[in-house]
Design a protein around this motif. Structure first.
Motif, PDB file in Angstrom:
ATOM      1  N   VAL A  62       0.833  -1.209   0.000  1.00 13.37           N
ATOM      2  CA  VAL A  62       0.000   0.000   0.000  1.00 13.37           C
ATOM      3  C   VAL A  62       0.863   1.254   0.000  1.00 13.37           C
ATOM      4  O   VAL A  62       0.503   2.265  -0.609  1.00 13.37           O
ATOM      5  N   ARG A  63       2.006   1.185   0.624  1.00 14.83           N
ATOM      6  CA  ARG A  63       2.920   2.334   0.661  1.00 14.83           C
ATOM      7  C   ARG A  63       3.324   2.761  -0.751  1.00 14.83           C
ATOM      8  O   ARG A  63       3.680   3.903  -0.988  1.00 14.83           O
ATOM      9  N   GLN A  64       3.225   1.860  -1.725  1.00  9.68           N
ATOM     10  CA  GLN A  64       3.565   2.160  -3.114  1.00  9.68           C
ATOM     11  C   GLN A  64       2.508   3.006  -3.817  1.00  9.68           C
ATOM     12  O   GLN A  64       2.777   3.563  -4.884  1.00  9.68           O
ATOM     13  N   LEU A  65       1.311   3.101  -3.254  1.00  8.16           N
ATOM     14  CA  LEU A  65       0.240   3.883  -3.884  1.00  8.16           C
ATOM     15  C   LEU A  65       0.514   5.383  -3.750  1.00  8.16           C
ATOM     16  O   LEU A  65       1.023   5.828  -2.715  1.00  8.16           O
ATOM     17  N   PRO A  66       0.163   6.161  -4.771  1.00 12.55           N
ATOM     18  CA  PRO A  66       0.365   7.612  -4.700  1.00 12.55           C
ATOM     19  C   PRO A  66      -0.355   8.222  -3.496  1.00 12.55           C
ATOM     20  O   PRO A  66      -1.507   7.895  -3.218  1.00 12.55           O
ATOM     21  N   GLY A  67       0.352   9.075  -2.769  1.00 14.07           N
ATOM     22  CA  GLY A  67      -0.224   9.778  -1.635  1.00 14.07           C
ATOM     23  C   GLY A  67      -0.135   9.047  -0.311  1.00 14.07           C
ATOM     24  O   GLY A  67      -0.519   9.593   0.727  1.00 14.07           O
ATOM     25  N   PHE A  68       0.367   7.819  -0.307  1.00 14.11           N
ATOM     26  CA  PHE A  68       0.415   7.049   0.937  1.00 14.11           C
ATOM     27  C   PHE A  68       1.759   7.140   1.655  1.00 14.11           C
ATOM     28  O   PHE A  68       1.988   6.431   2.635  1.00 14.11           O
ATOM     29  N   ASP A  69       2.629   8.031   1.224  1.00 15.01           N
ATOM     30  CA  ASP A  69       3.939   8.161   1.860  1.00 15.01           C
ATOM     31  C   ASP A  69       3.846   8.712   3.282  1.00 15.01           C
ATOM     32  O   ASP A  69       4.693   8.416   4.108  1.00 15.01           O
ATOM     33  N   LEU A  70       2.789   9.479   3.595  1.00 17.94           N
ATOM     34  CA  LEU A  70       2.655  10.055   4.938  1.00 17.94           C
ATOM     35  C   LEU A  70       1.500   9.466   5.755  1.00 17.94           C
ATOM     36  O   LEU A  70       1.328   9.824   6.913  1.00 17.94           O
TER      37      LEU A  70
END
Length: 120
Positions: A62-70
């Motif tokens: 899921v961390r690979q999805l756009p916007g999920f870095d934070l």
């Protein structure tokens, strides 16, 4: 705007990293789309997996999805209950939304649709 809990679950066929990551991403993408969410609206996401899934953390996918870095993501082990559905990833998303509780779309995919036959 209120914080709502949004549930979901999906099964995988193999205990493999890519299978776990792809399933977690597919479930989250569907949950976000159906509930008209932006990652910025999400306070936290809690994943659990059954004991037969050990190859990867769903959060890594899921961390690979756009916007999920934070977005705060957390993995946990699902309780091992006799006769429960195997190879299952469950999720609880806590998100701010204008939607009423009755308008939230909980997402159950794969063999996990059997967990909530009342939700289609």
């Amino acid at each position: 705007m209120s914080m709502r809990g949004i549930r979901g679950a999906i099964t995988v066929e193999q205990n493999e990293k890519e299978a776990i990551w792809q399933a977690a991403k597919a479930m989250m993408q569907e949950l976000i789309a159906r509930n008209e969410l932006d990652p910025e609206d999400i306070g936290a996401v809690i994943f659990s997996m059954t004991e037969d899934l050990t190859a990867a953390f769903p959060t890594a996918g899921v961390r690979q999805l756009p916007g999920f870095d934070l977005v705060p993501l957390f993995d946990a082990r699902q309780c091992a209950i006799e006769g429960s559905l195997g190879k299952c990833i469950r999720v609880l998303v806590l998100a701010d939304t204008e939607k009423k509780q009755r308008d939230i779309h909980h997402i159950y995919m794969g063999r996990a649709v059997a967990l909530r036959p009342d939700i289609r």
